[in-house]
Design an enzyme around this catalytic site. Structure first.
Site, PDB file in Angstrom:
ATOM      1  N   CYS A  50       0.804  -1.315  -0.096  1.00 24.99           N
ATOM      2  CA  CYS A  50       0.293   0.181  -0.165  1.00 24.99           C
ATOM      3  C   CYS A  50       0.835   0.948  -0.137  1.00 24.99           C
ATOM      4  O   CYS A  50       2.126   1.206   0.849  1.00 24.99           O
ATOM      5  CB  CYS A  50      -0.755  -0.116   0.815  1.00 24.99           C
ATOM      6  SG  CYS A  50      -2.006   1.162   2.187  1.00 24.99           S
ATOM      7  N   CYS A  53       0.512   3.343   3.795  1.00 29.00           N
ATOM      8  CA  CYS A  53       1.092   3.124   4.936  1.00 29.00           C
ATOM      9  C   CYS A  53       2.050   1.488   4.597  1.00 29.00           C
ATOM     10  O   CYS A  53       2.696   1.188   5.662  1.00 29.00           O
ATOM     11  CB  CYS A  53      -0.387   1.654   5.542  1.00 29.00           C
ATOM     12  SG  CYS A  53      -0.809   0.754   4.861  1.00 29.00           S
ATOM     13  N   CYS A  99      -7.360  -0.626   2.055  1.00 33.57           N
ATOM     14  CA  CYS A  99      -5.856  -1.497   2.798  1.00 33.57           C
ATOM     15  C   CYS A  99      -6.580  -1.698   4.275  1.00 33.57           C
ATOM     16  O   CYS A  99      -7.165  -0.899   4.645  1.00 33.57           O
ATOM     17  CB  CYS A  99      -5.154  -0.880   2.853  1.00 33.57           C
ATOM     18  SG  CYS A  99      -3.453  -0.686   3.416  1.00 33.57           S
ATOM     19  N   CYS A 102      -5.121   0.654   6.896  1.00 37.77           N
ATOM     20  CA  CYS A 102      -4.572   1.923   6.731  1.00 37.77           C
ATOM     21  C   CYS A 102      -6.750   2.831   6.056  1.00 37.77           C
ATOM     22  O   CYS A 102      -6.559   3.867   6.121  1.00 37.77           O
ATOM     23  CB  CYS A 102      -3.714   2.896   6.323  1.00 37.77           C
ATOM     24  SG  CYS A 102      -3.531   2.614   4.576  1.00 37.77           S
ATOM     25  N   CYS A 124      -9.112  -5.476  -9.347  1.00 37.08           N
ATOM     26  CA  CYS A 124      -9.003  -3.815 -10.249  1.00 37.08           C
ATOM     27  C   CYS A 124      -8.462  -3.314  -9.564  1.00 37.08           C
ATOM     28  O   CYS A 124      -9.413  -2.310  -9.125  1.00 37.08           O
ATOM     29  CB  CYS A 124      -9.962  -3.721 -10.965  1.00 37.08           C
ATOM     30  SG  CYS A 124      -9.556  -2.602 -12.037  1.00 37.08           S
TER      31      CYS A 124
END
Length: 136
Positions: A50, A53, A99, A102, A124
């Site tokens: 991510c 984070c 995510c 976060c 996607c």
């Protein structure tokens, strides 16, 4: 050094940490234009984290070419790496992918499109929501 509580970062902190484009996608559930993301066509082996984070969210071993304009994966890196919620924006019902570390927007997941993958899912994901850590 203490760990950062990403789920409770104030908006001002996110704006300082992310570029305006990253902020739009990750914190405002935006979408980058198709076929322009840096990871759309990459075949580099590694781990996708991510961008907000740093948590591991996808791996290149689950990435596949869907020709949809965004990076596609058939499974997250771990069962608890991401979570989904219903997205009714733009006059349709979709499953938004976020995510788990976060709460940042990553993209959407679609089911039953007929891709030759083990899960029949297509995550996607916006390139702007990830960074690729190449395998060593």
């Amino acid at each position: 050094m203490s760990e950062i509580d990403f789920k409770n970062l104030p908006d001002q902190e996110w704006r300082q940490r992310l570029s305006p484009e990253e902020y739009f996608v990750l914190r405002q559930a935006g979408t980058e234009p198709p076929h322009v993301g840096e990871y759309t066509d990459t075949t580099t082996e590694g781990v996708y984290a991510c961008r907000a984070c740093g948590a591991e969210i996808f791996r290149s071993t689950e990435k596949f070419e869907s020709h949809c304009g965004w990076p596609s994966f058939f499974d997250p890196a771990a069962t608890d790496a991401v979570y989904e919620k219903v997205d009714t924006s733009h006059g349709m019902v979709r499953r938004e992918v976020l995510c788990a570390n976060c709460d940042s927007h990553l993209g959407h997941v679609f089911e039953g499109e007929g891709y030759n993958t083990p899960t029949d899912l297509r995550y996607c994901i916006n390139s702007l929501s990830m960074t690729l850590k190449p395998a060593e």
